[in-house]
Design a protein around this motif. Structure first.
Motif, PDB file in Angstrom:
ATOM      1  N   VAL A   7       1.973   6.038  -7.394  1.00  6.55           N
ATOM      2  CA  VAL A   7       0.848   6.693  -8.011  1.00  6.55           C
ATOM      3  C   VAL A   7       1.134   8.209  -8.021  1.00  6.55           C
ATOM      4  O   VAL A   7       0.847   9.145  -8.832  1.00  6.55           O
ATOM      5  N   TRP A   8       1.366   8.753  -6.721  1.00  4.55           N
ATOM      6  CA  TRP A   8       1.487  10.157  -6.331  1.00  4.55           C
ATOM      7  C   TRP A   8       2.985  10.865  -6.447  1.00  4.55           C
ATOM      8  O   TRP A   8       3.217  11.915  -5.840  1.00  4.55           O
ATOM      9  N   GLN A   9       3.775  10.026  -7.032  1.00  5.48           N
ATOM     10  CA  GLN A   9       5.345  10.462  -6.950  1.00  5.48           C
ATOM     11  C   GLN A   9       5.282  11.897  -7.771  1.00  5.48           C
ATOM     12  O   GLN A   9       4.583  11.956  -8.610  1.00  5.48           O
ATOM     13  N   GLY A  14       0.861  -1.328   0.035  1.00 10.28           N
ATOM     14  CA  GLY A  14       0.023   0.012   0.015  1.00 10.28           C
ATOM     15  C   GLY A  14       0.732   1.353  -0.025  1.00 10.28           C
ATOM     16  O   GLY A  14       0.549   2.396  -0.723  1.00 10.28           O
ATOM     17  N   VAL A  15       1.882   1.249   0.869  1.00  9.29           N
ATOM     18  CA  VAL A  15       2.931   2.524   0.797  1.00  9.29           C
ATOM     19  C   VAL A  15       3.496   2.668  -0.391  1.00  9.29           C
ATOM     20  O   VAL A  15       3.536   3.723  -1.038  1.00  9.29           O
ATOM     21  N   ILE A  16       3.818   1.575  -1.166  1.00 13.70           N
ATOM     22  CA  ILE A  16       4.538   1.582  -2.344  1.00 13.70           C
ATOM     23  C   ILE A  16       3.621   2.124  -3.553  1.00 13.70           C
ATOM     24  O   ILE A  16       4.001   3.018  -4.161  1.00 13.70           O
ATOM     25  N   THR A  17       2.452   1.676  -3.321  1.00 10.63           N
ATOM     26  CA  THR A  17       1.471   2.011  -4.520  1.00 10.63           C
ATOM     27  C   THR A  17       1.075   3.572  -4.321  1.00 10.63           C
ATOM     28  O   THR A  17       1.043   4.152  -5.372  1.00 10.63           O
ATOM     29  N   PHE A  27      -0.310  19.704   5.326  1.00 10.10           N
ATOM     30  CA  PHE A  27      -1.330  20.164   4.267  1.00 10.10           C
ATOM     31  C   PHE A  27      -0.520  19.909   2.688  1.00 10.10           C
ATOM     32  O   PHE A  27      -1.023  19.244   1.902  1.00 10.10           O
ATOM     33  N   ARG A  28       0.644  20.384   2.790  1.00 11.05           N
ATOM     34  CA  ARG A  28       1.558  20.603   1.259  1.00 11.05           C
ATOM     35  C   ARG A  28       1.899  19.150   1.012  1.00 11.05           C
ATOM     36  O   ARG A  28       2.057  18.801  -0.293  1.00 11.05           O
ATOM     37  N   THR A  29       2.508  18.408   1.882  1.00  5.72           N
ATOM     38  CA  THR A  29       3.015  17.107   1.532  1.00  5.72           C
ATOM     39  C   THR A  29       2.309  15.815   1.935  1.00  5.72           C
ATOM     40  O   THR A  29       1.891  15.144   0.760  1.00  5.72           O
ATOM     41  N   LEU A  30       2.095  15.517   3.055  1.00  2.00           N
ATOM     42  CA  LEU A  30       1.707  14.255   3.456  1.00  2.00           C
ATOM     43  C   LEU A  30       0.515  13.833   2.864  1.00  2.00           C
ATOM     44  O   LEU A  30      -0.059  12.890   2.284  1.00  2.00           O
ATOM     45  N   ARG A  31      -0.535  14.949   2.878  1.00  2.28           N
ATOM     46  CA  ARG A  31      -1.824  14.713   2.550  1.00  2.28           C
ATOM     47  C   ARG A  31      -1.922  14.132   1.100  1.00  2.28           C
ATOM     48  O   ARG A  31      -2.895  13.347   0.635  1.00  2.28           O
ATOM     49  N   ILE A  32      -1.129  14.737   0.356  1.00  4.48           N
ATOM     50  CA  ILE A  32      -1.139  14.105  -1.291  1.00  4.48           C
ATOM     51  C   ILE A  32      -1.104  12.595  -1.486  1.00  4.48           C
ATOM     52  O   ILE A  32      -1.731  12.205  -2.229  1.00  4.48           O
ATOM     53  N   TYR A  33      -0.301  12.259  -0.601  1.00  6.94           N
ATOM     54  CA  TYR A  33      -0.008  10.600  -0.676  1.00  6.94           C
ATOM     55  C   TYR A  33      -1.021   9.833  -0.074  1.00  6.94           C
ATOM     56  O   TYR A  33      -0.986   8.320  -0.339  1.00  6.94           O
ATOM     57  N   LEU A  34      -1.957  10.292   0.740  1.00  6.09           N
ATOM     58  CA  LEU A  34      -3.033   9.671   1.171  1.00  6.09           C
ATOM     59  C   LEU A  34      -4.378   9.693   0.284  1.00  6.09           C
ATOM     60  O   LEU A  34      -5.447   9.080   0.691  1.00  6.09           O
ATOM     61  N   ALA A  35      -3.977  10.313  -0.855  1.00  2.00           N
ATOM     62  CA  ALA A  35      -5.401  10.582  -1.551  1.00  2.00           C
ATOM     63  C   ALA A  35      -5.578   9.444  -2.322  1.00  2.00           C
ATOM     64  O   ALA A  35      -4.735   8.363  -2.679  1.00  2.00           O
ATOM     65  N   GLY A  36      -6.961   9.130  -2.952  1.00  2.00           N
ATOM     66  CA  GLY A  36      -7.349   7.998  -3.664  1.00  2.00           C
ATOM     67  C   GLY A  36      -7.638   8.216  -4.861  1.00  2.00           C
ATOM     68  O   GLY A  36      -7.160   9.597  -5.543  1.00  2.00           O
TER      69      GLY A  36
END
Ligand code: HEM
Ligand SMILES: Brc1ccc(-c2csc3nccn23)cc1
Length: 405
Positions: free
Chosen positions: A91-93, A84-87, A227-236
């Protein structure tokens, strides 16, 4: 019918609800068999690989491993977390500007196989990065922030660790309250007013403990980084403007599939207290109820079963109403008030960590600053707009109005 359900609820371990840490996975595995080193090595190095734009290249070099050699629940949970972490990183790299549209088969095939065995969707969920993503620094030490660490993290520095570990502590805090649930169900069936009253005090105290743990967020999570960084990677990739089709799971399904991003509506603890207290999200707001119900599909199968069994049991709310006993009604209302207060506190936190940074970001955008990706990577998480705030306030309000007059 209810009696059968109440019997089943007496053995919480069957539902993977543990005595000492509730829905949190006790002693999560931190290592998989060496055969799976390609997964855990990439996942453990994810922040660096994403920040240096190397992740997609690393994934292209990964071998297609078989999930068949995974043994037992904890290995499956660790595999789902690592994949999940890698996915999410894959996706959001690049921070969400050009999300990947295809998940390569070396990830998609095993991720879907592990997901099927756990009854989880092939996307990172709350049960992965909050409930199974932790270890004690000193195994003999206490479950306190300073003695905890995450197994994996995202870009966003210590704030990603902070967000996951504070959520973990909020999940561990109410454990005595969860243990009181089978007691309450049994006592309601036996019309045992006194036992219900006593057990409700444990529930109210448990919810207050959750709010105490929540205050750690201010110490361990930075609003800007969140807000600027972490949030992006949890998006679906469901109802997402950046990925309107969803994601192609190469080698698994021809057509792209949509899955919702990480949400704490996937937290079984809050949903359990809502159901125990008969809080009617269902009638009040169509969207909230539908969303909360859909998020049950994003919980581990045993937790989903617990929630469904509880929901089909006797109604504590009716019992408290019908007995007309003032003391019982007061104890019931204390639980509801504590839950509403927790949700109000959460809304204050969301304002500080999303609404205000989003507003600041929009202002900077006018001046050409703030490289915020597009409007928002996830519509319900942080445009600073109204939809997720309306959702949170609707849930808080319907909690408030659930008090017995
Ligand atoms: C920086 C801190 C936090 C932020 C910015 C935040 C943000 C949000 C947002 C935007 C939502 C609505 C969309 C969604 O479901 O994801 C949400 C829902 C939720 N969050 Fe958080 N959250 C934070 C911390 C926490 C913590 C520590 C907990 C405790 C476990 C928590 C529990 C919940 C729950 C249970 C929901 C579902 C709605 C409800 O049942 O009231 N949140 N949060
Ligand atoms: Br995946 C994933 C899913 C949910 C969370 C989380 C913990 S607390 C909280 N409020 C909203 C989301 N959220 C973190 C990662």
């Amino acid at each position: 019918e209810s009696r059968a359900h109440s019997e089943r609820l007496q053995h919480l371990e069957e539902f993977h609800v543990s005595e000492e840490c509730g829905f949190v996975l006790p002693d999560p595995l931190a290592q998989l068999p060496d055969y799976y080193a390609p997964w855990t090595n990439v996942a453990a190095n994810l922040p660096h690989l994403v920040e240096t734009q190397q992740l997609r290249g690393e994934v292209a070099k990964m071998p297609l491993l078989s999930a068949r050699h995974l043994r037992g629940h904890r290995q499956l949970r660790l595999a789902h977390l690592a994949l999940g972490v890698i996915t999410m990183g894959y996706v959001w790299q690049g921070g969400g500007r050009q999300p990947a549209k295809i998940l390569p088969r070396v990830l998609a095939v095993p991720f879907c196989a592990v997901s099927a065995r756990l009854g989880l969707p092939p996307i990172l969920v709350y049960a992965d990065c909050v409930l199974a993503n932790w270890k004690k620094r000193d195994p003999r030490g206490l479950t306190v922030y300073q003695n905890l660490d995450t197994l994996f993290s995202f870009p966003g520095g210590d704030s990603s660790k902070g967000f996951f570990l504070v959520s973990l502590l909020v999940e561990v805090a109410p454990t005595p309250g969860l243990q009181a649930i089978p007691t309450i169900v049994k006592a309601v069936l036996r019309q045992d007013l006194c036992s219900v009253h006593t057990a409700l005090q444990d529930v109210a105290l448990a919810i207050c403990r959750m709010q105490e743990a929540f205050t750690l967020i201010h110490e361990h999570v930075d609003p800007g980084l969140f807000f600027r960084t972490l949030r992006i990677y949890l998006a679906g990739w469901k109802d997402s403007s950046l990925m309107p089709e969803g994601l192609v799971y190469e080698g698994v399904w021809e057509a792209p599939r949509q899955f919702s991003g990480g949400s704490a509506a996937q937290s079984s603890t809050l949903q359990c207290f809502d159901i125990l207290l008969g809080i009617p999200h269902s009638t009040a707001q169509g969207f909230s109820a539908e969303y909360l119900r859909r998020m049950r599909d994003y919980m581990p199968a045993a937790h989903r079963a617990f929630i469904q069994t509880l929901a089909s049991g006797p109604s504590l709310r009716q019992f408290a109403l019908v007995t007309g006993n003032a003391g019982l009604r007061a104890a019931f209302n204390q639980c509801v008030a504590a839950l509403a207060a927790l949700r109000s506190y959460h809304i204050q936190v969301v304002t500080k960590y999303i609404t205000i940074p989003a507003g600041r970001c929009r202002a900077e955008q006018q001046l050409g600053g703030c490289v915020q990706e597009g409007a928002s990577v996830r519509s319900d998480m942080g445009t600073g707009g109204t939809d997720f705030m309306r959702f949170l306030k609707a849930i808080r309000d319907s909690t408030h109005t659930a008090q017995l007059t």
